[in-house]
Design an enzyme around this catalytic site. Sequence first.
Site, short mmCIF file in Angstrom:
data_model
loop_
_atom_site.label_atom_id
_atom_site.label_comp_id
_atom_site.label_asym_id
_atom_site.label_seq_id
_atom_site.Cartn_x
_atom_site.Cartn_y
_atom_site.Cartn_z
N GLY A 139 0.90 -1.15 -0.11
CA GLY A 139 -0.04 -0.10 0.02
C GLY A 139 0.88 1.09 -0.16
O GLY A 139 2.15 1.21 0.34
N PHE A 143 2.67 10.17 2.97
CA PHE A 143 4.03 10.23 3.40
C PHE A 143 4.79 9.02 3.51
O PHE A 143 6.03 8.98 3.77
CB PHE A 143 4.23 10.87 4.81
CG PHE A 143 3.79 12.23 4.66
CD1 PHE A 143 4.37 13.20 4.31
CD2 PHE A 143 2.42 12.39 5.18
CE1 PHE A 143 4.06 14.67 4.32
CE2 PHE A 143 2.00 13.94 5.23
CZ PHE A 143 2.58 14.67 4.71
N ASP A 254 -6.39 9.16 15.73
CA ASP A 254 -6.56 9.14 14.56
C ASP A 254 -7.28 7.51 14.35
O ASP A 254 -7.35 6.83 13.27
CB ASP A 254 -5.46 9.17 13.43
CG ASP A 254 -5.89 9.25 12.16
OD1 ASP A 254 -7.00 9.75 11.99
OD2 ASP A 254 -5.33 8.96 11.10
#
Length: 511
Positions: A139, A143, A254
């Site tokens: 994947g 960044f 997150d």
Amino acid sequence: MNSVSSISSLDADFLRRKSASEGGFGARRLRYTGIDGIKGWVGVKFLFFFYADRYAVVENEYLTLYEDESMKKVVWAGSLHGAQVARGMAGTDIVVCTVDDARHSIRPPVGAFSDWWTVVNQAAALKIEKFYKLCGLLGQGSFSRVRLAKDLQTGQEVAVKIMPRSSLKSDLNVLQRREIAVMRAIDHENIVKLIDVFEGPKRIYFVLEYVRGGMLYDYILRRSEIYEHEVRRIFKQILLAVRVCHEHGIVHRDLKLDNIMCTSQEKDTDIKVTDFGLAGLIDGVRMMHSFVGTPLYMAPELLELKPYDESVDMWSSGVILYGLLTGTFPHRGERTREILESIQTKDYGLLPPSASETLSDDCQSLVYSLLQYNPKKRLSASAALHHPWFLSTNDDFAQGRVSSLKYVLGTDDHDLLVMFPNGKLAKNFHVPPAAPRDSLTAQEKFRASVRSMIAINRMQAMVSVERRKKLRTLFFSAMASQRLLSLATGLSAQRLLQSSQDQQPESSLPS
């Protein structure tokens, strides 16, 4: 101090506290980069022949220089991976030049030179190619990219998260060091394990546990239907991971379906929480202020720019539970701006009527308890795990279907919230439409859900730094120009005066 390799004083204090209270990170030592450490007083050269006494610690692959033995104030900290190591001219110093071009000349105590020399060289010689074979791409993100790899000694498959050093600005680098610290601090079956960390001149490599089932988001996409007892099993594991984070003073910040991995594609899959790149640290007194996270999962207090604590994770957990139960988000709106306004104005529904008729009362109660606008009224992870929904032995709802998930989370075209380097908020920045799910595998699918946004205050800080640098350059350029102009003007005036004096007749000179 080299800012690229530095960590904040709070992070350093976090490392020190965990080391003192729980045996340090050596309790879960890294596989190959976890070398035997060394610590003690050394002399660090600063101005030709002058040395400052520093308390140095080489732990695993990092060298940290503290002001004193209390290890409260960090003078410098950085990785020794790939560093050039040499003896000083007198043979009593160890000269270290890191990949960040930070140079330190360290003088160990008499009689301990060989011990320090051995440990520093071991840390500097670590390279990922010696231990792992990098394979195909799993994947890619904004960044970083993740590749499959194989341990050359054991044959074990691992995932390697690769981040280019060119993208490592000082603030992002602090977050990376923090991510390493928190992942090494926690050893839990529902959290992806950090196996190794390698740092080269151009890239940083995080060697992680390989979780084969892919993201929970993709797991939901593959299911034609899901049941309440299955959601309960999955969500309990999420809460167990969140609870252990909060017990260690770590706030994920997150949590979302994309950051929860499945161990398999079967119905009885276990889950593991990953991606601590935006994690924050709390000590029971200090609150956090950074504006970070993914808009669809962000708590109201974040959007109001108020100080916050670990309760933001509980709100995100509530959004995840809502999504697992209904296949939709609890917020109204087709664009990110509309969704954020919906959260701030409390204009979001809880459970739709169709779900209310299907779900058990205990299940609905837990959803309401997590999606509380007031963070003080929100359940903690520990309290949520003791909610009647998990404690009840009544399985009347076990065969009740929750949702066919025809309208899956993230398939709408929502805006991303992105802060550009000029400090302006990007508008109408759309996520490309999701590709048909039948044509893509879980690992090939472009993430249709909203990605992690860059922390606005962090970007503003970087913008501010760049502006200050430019202003400083312009200021000194202007000063230099003004100085040259003054010198030129003064010189011209002096020459003019001298010339006029030379041209005067002798009779006009004073007697």
